[in-house]
Write an enzyme that holds these catalytic residues in place. Structure first.
Site, mmCIF file in Angstrom:
data_model
loop_
_atom_site.group_PDB
_atom_site.id
_atom_site.type_symbol
_atom_site.label_atom_id
_atom_site.label_comp_id
_atom_site.label_asym_id
_atom_site.label_seq_id
_atom_site.Cartn_x
_atom_site.Cartn_y
_atom_site.Cartn_z
ATOM 1 N N LYS A 212 0.835 -1.229 0.079
ATOM 2 C CA LYS A 212 0.003 0.126 0.019
ATOM 3 C C LYS A 212 0.734 1.367 -0.171
ATOM 4 O O LYS A 212 0.762 2.369 -0.729
ATOM 5 C CB LYS A 212 -0.849 0.228 1.140
ATOM 6 C CG LYS A 212 -1.592 1.316 1.509
ATOM 7 C CD LYS A 212 -2.493 1.269 2.777
ATOM 8 C CE LYS A 212 -1.970 1.599 3.990
ATOM 9 N NZ LYS A 212 -1.317 2.939 4.384
ATOM 10 N N ASN A 213 1.903 1.278 0.916
ATOM 11 C CA ASN A 213 2.646 2.406 1.027
ATOM 12 C C ASN A 213 3.650 2.750 -0.058
ATOM 13 O O ASN A 213 4.048 3.683 -0.113
ATOM 14 C CB ASN A 213 3.286 2.581 2.528
ATOM 15 C CG ASN A 213 2.377 2.885 3.371
ATOM 16 O OD1 ASN A 213 1.075 3.059 3.327
ATOM 17 N ND2 ASN A 213 2.607 2.371 4.631
ATOM 18 N N CYS B 76 -5.224 12.768 12.262
ATOM 19 C CA CYS B 76 -5.936 11.641 12.007
ATOM 20 C C CYS B 76 -5.864 10.468 13.292
ATOM 21 O O CYS B 76 -5.466 10.974 14.325
ATOM 22 C CB CYS B 76 -5.272 10.792 10.981
ATOM 23 S SG CYS B 76 -3.765 9.993 11.358
ATOM 24 N N PRO C 291 1.483 16.705 11.277
ATOM 25 C CA PRO C 291 1.633 17.961 10.551
ATOM 26 C C PRO C 291 2.310 17.716 9.127
ATOM 27 O O PRO C 291 2.951 16.580 8.988
ATOM 28 C CB PRO C 291 2.589 18.877 11.539
ATOM 29 C CG PRO C 291 3.102 17.885 12.546
ATOM 30 C CD PRO C 291 2.493 16.709 12.541
ATOM 31 N N ILE C 292 2.454 18.721 8.232
ATOM 32 C CA ILE C 292 3.114 18.392 7.045
ATOM 33 C C ILE C 292 4.162 19.700 6.823
ATOM 34 O O ILE C 292 4.453 19.945 5.641
ATOM 35 C CB ILE C 292 2.123 18.606 5.901
ATOM 36 C CG1 ILE C 292 1.220 19.740 5.879
ATOM 37 C CG2 ILE C 292 1.249 17.099 5.808
ATOM 38 C CD1 ILE C 292 0.515 20.072 4.698
ATOM 39 N N ASP C 293 4.678 20.285 8.138
ATOM 40 C CA ASP C 293 5.676 21.405 7.872
ATOM 41 C C ASP C 293 6.712 20.826 7.186
ATOM 42 O O ASP C 293 7.317 21.581 6.393
ATOM 43 C CB ASP C 293 6.023 21.836 9.388
ATOM 44 C CG ASP C 293 6.399 20.461 10.274
ATOM 45 O OD1 ASP C 293 6.000 19.437 10.173
ATOM 46 O OD2 ASP C 293 7.382 20.799 10.994
ATOM 47 N N LEU C 294 7.198 19.686 7.216
ATOM 48 C CA LEU C 294 8.623 19.199 6.377
ATOM 49 C C LEU C 294 8.325 19.025 5.021
ATOM 50 O O LEU C 294 9.052 19.633 4.203
ATOM 51 C CB LEU C 294 9.144 17.831 7.211
ATOM 52 C CG LEU C 294 9.270 17.928 8.521
ATOM 53 C CD1 LEU C 294 9.499 16.451 9.130
ATOM 54 C CD2 LEU C 294 10.578 18.799 8.833
ATOM 55 N N ILE D 174 7.068 7.029 17.070
ATOM 56 C CA ILE D 174 6.819 7.776 15.654
ATOM 57 C C ILE D 174 5.495 8.476 15.927
ATOM 58 O O ILE D 174 5.554 9.657 15.524
ATOM 59 C CB ILE D 174 6.634 6.668 14.689
ATOM 60 C CG1 ILE D 174 7.824 5.813 14.440
ATOM 61 C CG2 ILE D 174 6.626 7.365 13.239
ATOM 62 C CD1 ILE D 174 9.110 6.003 14.075
ATOM 63 N N ARG E 2 -8.639 -0.608 4.360
ATOM 64 C CA ARG E 2 -7.636 0.392 3.975
ATOM 65 C C ARG E 2 -6.590 -0.030 3.403
ATOM 66 O O ARG E 2 -5.858 0.329 2.726
ATOM 67 C CB ARG E 2 -7.473 1.297 4.883
ATOM 68 C CG ARG E 2 -8.711 2.466 5.245
ATOM 69 C CD ARG E 2 -8.118 3.713 5.911
ATOM 70 N NE ARG E 2 -6.728 4.124 5.243
ATOM 71 C CZ ARG E 2 -5.743 4.563 6.525
ATOM 72 N NH1 ARG E 2 -6.012 4.570 7.884
ATOM 73 N NH2 ARG E 2 -4.789 4.687 5.910
HETATM 74 N N1 EPU Z 1 5.846 14.537 10.854
HETATM 75 C C1 EPU Z 1 6.026 15.887 10.941
HETATM 76 N N2 EPU Z 1 5.875 16.995 9.879
HETATM 77 C C2 EPU Z 1 5.871 16.212 8.632
HETATM 78 C C3 EPU Z 1 5.758 14.968 8.320
HETATM 79 C C4 EPU Z 1 5.663 14.182 9.398
HETATM 80 O O1 EPU Z 1 5.911 16.244 12.374
HETATM 81 O O2 EPU Z 1 5.797 17.367 7.880
HETATM 82 C C5 EPU Z 1 5.769 13.632 11.842
HETATM 83 C C6 EPU Z 1 4.596 12.522 11.914
HETATM 84 O O3 EPU Z 1 3.402 13.684 12.597
HETATM 85 C C7 EPU Z 1 4.830 11.643 12.529
HETATM 86 C C8 EPU Z 1 6.333 11.252 12.202
HETATM 87 O O4 EPU Z 1 6.919 12.534 11.579
HETATM 88 O O5 EPU Z 1 5.126 11.708 13.908
HETATM 89 C C9 EPU Z 1 6.380 10.341 10.789
HETATM 90 O O6 EPU Z 1 5.767 10.747 9.733
HETATM 91 P P1 EPU Z 1 5.978 10.277 8.496
HETATM 92 O O7 EPU Z 1 5.937 11.612 7.512
HETATM 93 O O8 EPU Z 1 7.421 9.572 8.080
HETATM 94 O O9 EPU Z 1 4.842 9.297 7.933
HETATM 95 P P2 EPU Z 1 3.816 9.325 6.732
HETATM 96 O O10 EPU Z 1 4.424 9.697 5.469
HETATM 97 O O11 EPU Z 1 2.814 10.419 7.210
HETATM 98 C C10 EPU Z 1 4.008 6.913 6.279
HETATM 99 C C11 EPU Z 1 2.812 5.681 6.009
HETATM 100 C C12 EPU Z 1 2.517 5.347 7.293
HETATM 101 C C13 EPU Z 1 3.542 4.972 8.211
HETATM 102 C C14 EPU Z 1 4.713 6.152 8.552
HETATM 103 C C15 EPU Z 1 6.022 5.691 9.127
HETATM 104 C C16 EPU Z 1 2.263 6.147 3.971
HETATM 105 C C17 EPU Z 1 1.067 6.396 2.918
HETATM 106 N N3 EPU Z 1 2.080 6.006 5.235
HETATM 107 O O12 EPU Z 1 3.221 7.836 6.945
HETATM 108 O O13 EPU Z 1 1.727 4.183 7.221
HETATM 109 O O14 EPU Z 1 3.152 4.534 9.523
HETATM 110 O O15 EPU Z 1 5.137 6.520 7.080
HETATM 111 O O16 EPU Z 1 6.653 4.745 8.933
HETATM 112 O O17 EPU Z 1 3.346 5.611 3.426
HETATM 113 C C18 EPU Z 1 0.159 2.578 7.803
HETATM 114 O O18 EPU Z 1 0.239 2.083 6.746
HETATM 115 O O19 EPU Z 1 -0.784 1.995 8.592
HETATM 116 C C19 EPU Z 1 0.650 3.739 8.004
HETATM 117 C C20 EPU Z 1 0.203 4.676 8.904
#
Ligand code: EPU
Length: 419
Positions: A22-23, A116, A122-125, A327, A398
């Site tokens: 999925k990811n 969620c 957040p999406i700041d990064l 995480i 999902r």
């Molecule tokens: N974070 C920030 N700012 C950002 C982006 C992330 O603070 O701009 C924080 C998040 O809030 C979180 C941490 O960094 O606490 C990790 O987030 P990351 O961005 O790495 O995760 P993601 O891209 O949102 C993907 C997977 C998740 C998986 C995580 C970690 C997809 C679609 N989703 O999420 O998958 O848990 O990486 O490995 O690729 C799942 O499949 O059940 C799932 C939640």
């Protein structure tokens, strides 16, 4: 909503095939926007999240068709730069459309994904990275408008190796002028798969899967054909299904390298695990041993997406296990439900202390998020009596393709009630 009804106690035995990841497929579908042509994607799983993203692609003007597990996306012509709001609110990862749309059309409007079930997220990064590539970003009334005259390569150091931010930056940087270097990039296998897909399209990316990714931007992209990697979390979930029922299962179509941290923890708990090419055999004849410490970490650490399933297993283990979720700040909702089944769990901030009990008992439980829902199904397989897991359509569907059918083929007594 849908529910699973499970009569626990059957020992699982046999073979099961793991679906595509999925990811990995979600960013690849987003990447199919970039070439303005055809992308043929094999090993696409049937999942609610895939459907949601395909609906968005169709709505903005792509044409997507499914034939078996192959998806053909045609992204030629002008696409609508306004991403519809509902799917982005439903599925946070739609935010990865931002990088691809910005790269191709230099403009995209998307709603803020918000928090969620598992955390604030957040999406700041993502936004900081896109700004460094030259995007102007205006946030207003819950929307993000992201635009630029052109994107230019830059050196981007991520404060945290975010999977989504790494992907969004890669998706934009392939169309930027010059070279982009992402430092402290996420190293998950899904990033390496995205790199492979983009490179087949003509992109020039190296380092995907390591913490430094180098992207040489280009102008022209070509049609692409690609097979998505197997889902390492689904593979891990079936491994725990075998372990929790004292079963013996061969899991086909996996990349053993991707699930090393899971193999290591299940080995510690006493399971015997054999690796053979693209298969893993797991056999667990007695009650598992407690694993002293399970700390979730970015890849190649123990995946947060396997924390709930591992916790279900440790609820039945001999001894006490300590979990630390590093995480996501709110990823223990399954604990409350496992307690209804007789589990002994105490949560203290980011830590969970799990004392194994002799027997779990069937109960009516509610799935609050995707992986937590899968953990409740696993607990149900081991519990005495009947377990009903509610909210299957909202969460478990999902990320798992035909979970009940596959578990039944291994001997589980599980049925789905669509109501
Ligand atoms: N974070 C920030 N700012 C950002 C982006 C992330 O603070 O701009 C924080 C998040 O809030 C979180 C941490 O960094 O606490 C990790 O987030 P990351 O961005 O790495 O995760 P993601 O891209 O949102 C993907 C997977 C998740 C998986 C995580 C970690 C997809 C679609 N989703 O999420 O998958 O848990 O990486 O490995 O690729 C799942 O499949 O059940 C799932 C939640």
């Amino acid at each position: 909503m849908g529910k699973y009804i499970i009569n626990g106690g059957n020992r699982l035995e046999g073979e099961v095939r793991v679906e595509g990841s999925k990811n990995a497929v979600l960013p690849i579908l987003a990447a199919s926007i970039i070439n303005g042509g055809e992308s043929i994607i094999h090993n696409v799983p049937y999942l609610k999240d895939v459907n949601t993203l395909v609906n968005v692609l169709n709505t903005i003007g792509c044409s997507c068709s499914f034939e078996g597990n192959t998806m053909i996306v045609n992204s030629s012509g002008e696409l609508n730069i306004n991403i519809p709001e509902k799917p982005v609110r439903e599925m946070r990862s739609s935010i990865i459309l931002m990088g691809a749309m910005l790269g191709r059309f230099k403009r995209v409007k998307i709603s803020f994904p918000g928090g969620c079930e598992i955390g604030l997220r957040p999406i700041d990064l993502h936004l900081a990275g896109l700004k460094l590539l030259g995007a102007k970003i205006v946030e207003s009334h819950g929307y993000i408008l992201c635009e630029c005259d052109k994107l230019h390569g830059n050196e981007i150091h991520l404060d945290y190796p975010s999977v989504g931010a790494t992907e969004n930056i890669m998706l934009a940087a392939v169309s930027a002028e010059g070279v982009t270097i992402i430092q402290n990039a996420a190293r998950e296998p899904e990033i390496a798969d995205l790199q492979e897909f983009l490179n087949k399209m003509g992109a020039r990316i190296t380092g995907g899967g390591s913490s430094t990714i180098r992207i040489q931007g280009i102008r022209e992209f070509q049609n692409v054909e690609h097979t998505v990697i197997p889902d390492r979390i689904v593979a891990g979930t079936y491994m725990v299904a075998a372990a929790i029922t004292g079963g013996k299962v061969v899991i086909r179509d996996v990349i053993p390298e991707h699930i090393k941290p899971i193999i290591s923890k299940l080995g510690e708990s006493g399971c015997k695990i054999y690796r053979h090419d693209q298969s893993i055999g797991i056999s667990c004849s007695k009650r598992p041993n407690a694993v002293e410490f399970v700390k979730t970490m970015p890849y190649p650490g123990f995946p947060t997406d396997m924390q709930a399933q591992m916790m279900a297993l440790m609820c039945t283990a001999k001894g006490t296990s300590i979990f630390i979720e590093t995480i996501f700040e709110n990823r223990y909702k399954h604990a409350e439900e496992l307690i209804k089944m007789g589990a002994d769990i105490k949560i203290e901030g980011r830590a969970a202390i799990v004392k194994g009990v002799n027997d779990l008992m069937g109960a009516h439980v509610v799935s609050r998020d995707l992986r937590g829902g899968a953990a409740l199904v696993l607990a149900g397989l081991a519990a005495e009596g009947t377990t009903v897991v509610d909210n299957v359509d909202t969460h478990i569907d999902r990320g798992y393709d035909s979970l009940d059918t596959k578990l039944r083929s291994l001997g589980a007594d599980i049925a789905k009630d669509e109501n």
